[in-house]
Design an enzyme around this catalytic site. Sequence first.
Site, short mmCIF file in Angstrom:
data_model
loop_
_atom_site.label_atom_id
_atom_site.label_comp_id
_atom_site.label_asym_id
_atom_site.label_seq_id
_atom_site.Cartn_x
_atom_site.Cartn_y
_atom_site.Cartn_z
N LEU A 228 0.86 -1.17 0.00
CA LEU A 228 0.00 0.00 0.00
C LEU A 228 0.90 1.23 0.00
O LEU A 228 1.91 1.27 0.70
CB LEU A 228 -0.90 0.03 1.24
N ASP A 229 0.52 2.25 -0.75
CA ASP A 229 1.25 3.51 -0.72
C ASP A 229 1.28 4.04 0.71
O ASP A 229 0.36 3.79 1.51
CB ASP A 229 0.58 4.55 -1.61
N ARG A 230 2.31 4.80 1.03
CA ARG A 230 2.46 5.36 2.37
C ARG A 230 1.23 6.17 2.78
O ARG A 230 0.82 6.13 3.95
CB ARG A 230 3.71 6.24 2.42
#
Length: 289
Positions: free
Chosen positions: A119-121
């Site tokens: 997942l993106d930050r």
Amino acid sequence: MPTGTSHSTVAEFLAERTRGAPEVQRRLAAGEVLLGDGTVVTAHTAYRPGQWVYLHRDLPEETSVPGELTVLHEDERILVVDKPPFLATMPRGRHVREAVLARLRRRAGWEQVQPAHRLDRLTAGVLLLTKEPTVRRDYQELFAARRVTKTYLAVVHLAQAATLPAVARSRIEKQRGQLQAVEVPGEPNAVTQIEVLERTGDLALVRLRPETGRTHQLRLHLSGLGAPIAGDPLYPQVLDVAPGDFSRPLQLLAAELAFTDPATGLDLRFVSGRRLDLAGAGWVRSQGQ
């Protein structure tokens, strides 16, 4: 340590590789540099190609990321967590201690956890990890073969008279070193199903089901359709946000993951305990807050 070098000692090798970093000399003097068999490296330890040497570099100070990393499920093979926004999945760049892996590996029994996907930050929600290296590939292949149903929720800016298509298709590419991905001509490699669930003024809550997993796919698709996600600092334009500013989280939530477990054959479904509050400007909150 590589072959084909002229170093006589491990200390010489480390000095060259780290460009004479003072911290290396300090750690050598303190006995904090080790060979693979646990031997403490000194200034006189002979260089032997093929050996492992462990040197932990000093890390810069990091601002603590707010929000709990909640465990949704654990068994002997997998760990499923509910990630807060701003917490990186893997240690990278200036986000090392403040990453999912760093937080989890501090706990007994979870020293070998690895993400099965990413997942993106800035994205909150459900993240699947494996507990043993031997099973990681089985779960990674679920994502590669598109045998995982991923459901996201997002709060977007959408003019009252505007509509969104049921499916977005485009070709997305992201160049190394560039912050933004871009849509380019060519055969589509990114497909997203879109459903508007609720509208309030110029905000809308949408459900997203990506059929592919391109970098920034959901953010770019929505922005390109004139419905950028609330709190997005990259799309449609790059905004200058201070590293420790957590005041405007991206309103994108990985709400559900569903798949058939390759080890047991059981159908599994995991749901985030977080929610997007459209009436309250959409900021991500945990249930009960």
